[in-house]
Scaffold this motif. Structure first.
Motif, short mmCIF file in Angstrom:
data_model
loop_
_atom_site.label_atom_id
_atom_site.label_comp_id
_atom_site.label_asym_id
_atom_site.label_seq_id
_atom_site.Cartn_x
_atom_site.Cartn_y
_atom_site.Cartn_z
N ALA A 22 0.90 -1.22 0.07
CA ALA A 22 0.04 0.20 -0.16
C ALA A 22 0.99 1.19 0.01
O ALA A 22 1.84 1.36 0.57
CB ALA A 22 -1.01 0.34 1.41
N ALA A 23 0.47 2.22 -0.73
CA ALA A 23 1.44 3.55 -0.93
C ALA A 23 0.55 4.77 -0.67
O ALA A 23 -0.77 4.94 -0.95
CB ALA A 23 1.69 3.64 -2.21
N VAL A 24 1.21 5.55 0.14
CA VAL A 24 0.83 6.95 0.40
C VAL A 24 1.55 7.95 0.11
O VAL A 24 2.73 7.85 0.46
CB VAL A 24 -0.09 6.95 1.83
N ILE A 25 1.04 8.98 -0.71
CA ILE A 25 1.96 10.39 -0.76
C ILE A 25 1.25 11.34 0.54
O ILE A 25 0.19 11.77 0.25
CB ILE A 25 2.09 10.83 -1.85
N ASP A 26 2.13 11.83 1.21
CA ASP A 26 2.04 13.13 2.04
C ASP A 26 2.46 14.19 1.48
O ASP A 26 3.46 14.70 1.38
CB ASP A 26 2.51 12.62 3.36
N SER A 31 7.35 19.54 2.52
CA SER A 31 7.55 18.54 1.93
C SER A 31 6.55 17.67 1.44
O SER A 31 5.45 17.69 1.71
CB SER A 31 8.78 17.65 2.80
N VAL A 32 7.09 16.86 0.47
CA VAL A 32 6.21 15.60 -0.35
C VAL A 32 7.03 14.32 0.38
O VAL A 32 8.24 14.38 0.04
CB VAL A 32 5.79 15.90 -1.55
N ARG A 33 6.27 13.25 0.65
CA ARG A 33 6.90 12.06 0.89
C ARG A 33 6.02 11.02 0.56
O ARG A 33 4.97 10.98 0.65
CB ARG A 33 7.19 11.95 2.41
N LEU A 34 6.78 9.81 -0.08
CA LEU A 34 6.01 8.61 -0.58
C LEU A 34 6.54 7.73 0.53
O LEU A 34 7.79 7.26 0.65
CB LEU A 34 6.29 8.22 -1.89
N VAL A 35 5.56 6.80 0.96
CA VAL A 35 5.79 5.75 1.82
C VAL A 35 4.91 4.66 1.22
O VAL A 35 3.88 4.72 0.88
CB VAL A 35 5.37 5.83 3.11
N ILE A 36 5.90 3.52 1.26
CA ILE A 36 5.11 2.15 0.52
C ILE A 36 5.10 1.29 1.58
O ILE A 36 6.51 0.79 2.22
CB ILE A 36 5.61 1.77 -0.73
N PHE A 37 4.20 0.62 2.14
CA PHE A 37 4.20 -0.19 3.26
C PHE A 37 3.90 -1.46 2.55
O PHE A 37 3.08 -1.83 1.55
CB PHE A 37 2.89 0.14 4.17
N PHE A 93 -3.25 3.06 -3.07
CA PHE A 93 -2.56 4.15 -3.48
C PHE A 93 -2.96 5.47 -3.48
O PHE A 93 -3.93 5.72 -4.34
CB PHE A 93 -1.77 3.82 -4.79
N GLU A 94 -2.84 6.32 -2.48
CA GLU A 94 -3.55 7.58 -2.24
C GLU A 94 -2.67 8.77 -2.25
O GLU A 94 -1.42 8.57 -1.47
CB GLU A 94 -4.57 7.43 -1.14
N ILE A 95 -2.82 9.97 -2.71
CA ILE A 95 -2.24 11.26 -2.26
C ILE A 95 -3.11 12.07 -1.21
O ILE A 95 -4.29 12.26 -1.48
CB ILE A 95 -1.82 11.97 -3.38
N LEU A 96 -2.44 12.42 -0.09
CA LEU A 96 -3.14 13.32 0.84
C LEU A 96 -2.55 14.67 1.01
O LEU A 96 -1.25 14.72 1.26
CB LEU A 96 -3.05 12.50 2.22
N ARG A 305 0.92 9.37 8.11
CA ARG A 305 0.82 8.41 7.11
C ARG A 305 0.63 6.94 7.83
O ARG A 305 0.09 5.90 7.43
CB ARG A 305 2.30 8.08 6.52
N GLU A 306 1.20 6.90 9.12
CA GLU A 306 0.76 5.41 9.59
C GLU A 306 -0.63 5.45 10.31
O GLU A 306 -1.43 4.55 10.16
CB GLU A 306 1.71 5.28 11.18
N GLY A 307 -0.98 6.55 10.37
CA GLY A 307 -2.60 6.72 10.60
C GLY A 307 -3.40 6.41 9.63
O GLY A 307 -4.39 5.60 9.49
N TRP A 308 -3.06 6.81 8.55
CA TRP A 308 -3.84 6.28 6.95
C TRP A 308 -3.71 4.96 6.94
O TRP A 308 -4.60 4.18 6.40
CB TRP A 308 -3.08 7.08 5.84
#
Length: 507
Positions: A22-26, A31-37, A93-96, A305-308
């Motif tokens: 699962a991926a989220v872009i904050d 800044s902008v950050r991509l995290v893939i779990f 995969f979402e952008i927040l 991001r972890e909350g998402w």
């Protein structure tokens, strides 16, 4: 027979690399950050984590619009992130998008352009309440029993959230992100203090939460922690659950505000891009401390991001304790699969009757992890086990728990109590806590020497403590295990308690 839920979660943690991602872009103001779990686990496993500084919120207070230079770079960065997430087959995969996009007059226009370039990606502009809820859920991910105020600082906004009973109770958002505060104050720190005092002071609901824990989330607050770790030479370079007393936090903020930027930049462990932000983070923290008079300050890496992740991916495992999940995963992956570690919880109980609930829980986790060095090289078991625990990624282990469990297990594998290996643990723990870890480690060493890792032999060995004496009682079968090693290790255990020892056999 159905596995317990913690065991199920552990199995997911150690699943094959083909498991879901699962991926989220904050997309923040700074800044902008991509995290893939990877996988569905109680302790989110990030297999990709990359940040780019855009400063979209720079100048927003004056112009009402997103920063043009930041917008240009954003398109390039987000295209890269999109390709990476798609290549790794991440779904969802979402952008927040947070405060800057939410507040800018061209924020919606920017999002519409992104949708054209990224047609299959869900893009959401979070409200202040949604942003707060995700941040609170993130803090509760690692600290389910958190009770106090979460302060999540970004580039554009500050969210203050009351968490208790594993829920978000109340939240407020205000324009006190480090970029927004700097712009509003026109770079004048005195004015920044006045603005922070006015905005935070307007939150009347905070009055009823004085004296509770203050949990700090967000990159600018993490930068404060990194500076403190560097300037005090704290032995564990780990921000998550790093804890300060109010007096320590105040001294840190005063140091930041009184030290020239060029001198601050010589401090290791922090990106130079953060040195413009840290004075404003310090101003906000000092203002919060004055308002809340917190009992302690705890830094959390887990946030939005972890909350998402917990809301969108891990909801089914959210009620599992993160420490239980971590212990179960490590024990099942690295141990021999026997029942002895669980049996040791009861076996060691007579030695530690006066432990409080926190100490008792530490002992339980240590016993459950007491076989995780089974497959390591004999010459390196102590070191490998110690480093594995004190540096373990994720989970709800605070720094004291890491140090206690790591040192107890190292001693169980015959580490030198005074040796260099345990330096960090000795620095983190109080003398009393390190003494308890030493005693537990020696008790576990004795138990494994008696039974060779088999539960049946351990059942025939009973240990008691009282009247200044530790007594090891062995039944007929267990007495066959009696030898010089058992006698020596019982003697070492007695020395750790400062008590005499005696062996009684039924043979």
């Amino acid at each position: 027979m159905k596995k317990p839920r913690v065991a199920q979660e552990a199995a997911k943690t150690s699943a094959s690399p083909q498991q879901s991602r699962a991926a989220v872009i904050d997309l923040g103001s700074n800044s902008v950050r991509l995290v893939i779990f990877e996988g569905v686990t109680r302790n989110p496993i990030a297999i990709f984590n990359e940040k780019a500084t855009l400063k979209l919120g720079r100048g927003l207070h004056e112009t009402g619009r997103l920063n043009e230079e930041g917008l240009k770079r954003a398109h390039t960065v987000l295209k890269r992130f999109n390709v990476i997430a798609r290549s790794m087959k991440a779904a969802p995969f979402e952008i927040l998008a947070t405060a800057a996009v939410r507040d800018a007059e061209n924020g919606a226009e920017f999002i519409e352009i992104l949708k054209k370039h990224m047609p299959n990606v869900a893009i959401r502009i979070l409200s202040g309440e949604e942003e707060a809820r995700y941040s609170a859920t993130g803090v509760l991910c690692g600290q389910p029993d958190a009770d106090g105020i979460v302060a999540d600082i970004g580039g554009g906004s500050l969210e203050l959230i009351h968490v208790a009973q594993r829920k978000m109770k109340k939240a407020s958002t205000m324009p006190l992100g480090v970029i927004r505060l700097s712009d509003r104050a026109e770079g004048e720190r005195k004015k920044a203090f006045e603005l922070a005092a006015k905005d935070i002071g307007a939150q009347s609901w905070l009055k009823s939460h004085r004296g509770k824990t203050l949990y700090l989330v967000g990159g600018a607050f993490r930068a404060l922690a990194r500076l403190q770790i560097a300037r005090t030479q704290y032995p564990l370079n780990m921000v998550h659950l790093y804890t300060l007393r109010p007096s320590e936090a105040e001294a840190l903020c005063d140091w930041i505000l009184s030290t020239p930027k060029k001198a601050l930049e010589k401090t290791p462990n922090l990106s130079k891009k953060r040195f413009d932000d840290v004075p404003y983070a310090a101003i906000v923290l000092l203002t919060l401390m004055k308002r809340l008079d917190p009992r302690k300050i705890v830094f959390s890496v887990d946030g939005l991001r972890e909350g998402w992740y917990m809301a969108r991916v891990g909801a089914d495992v959210a009620d599992i304790d993160p420490c239980d999940a971590m212990v179960t995963a490590l024990a099942s992956r690295l141990g021999r699969g026997c029942q002895l570690p669980d049996a040791l919880i009861d076996w060691t109980q007579p030695l530690f009757e006066k432990d409080d609930p926190y100490e008792k829980n530490l002992r339980k986790m240590t016993c459950r992890l007491s076989d995780i060095g089974a497959y390591d090289h004999p010459e390196y078991r102590a070191g490998q086990t110690y480093l594995r625990i004190i540096h373990v990624n994720g989970g709800g282990f605070d720094h004291q728990a890491r140090a206690f469990i790591a040192s107890a297990l190292a001693i169980r594998y015959e580490a030198d109590v005074e040796g260099r290996l345990l330096y960090a643990a000795r620095e983190i723990l109080s003398n009393e806590a390190f003494e308890r870890a030493t005693r537990l480690g020696k008790a576990l060493r004795l138990a494994y020497t008696i039974c060779g890792g088999t539960e049946s032999l351990l059942k025939g060995a009973r240990i008691t403590r009282g009247g200044g004496e530790i007594v090891l009682q062995l039944d007929r079968m267990a007495s066959f295990a009696l030898g010089s090693n058992v006698k020596n290790r019982l003697s070492h255990l007695g020395a750790a308690f400062g008590e005499k020892t005696r062996i009684v056999t039924d043979a």
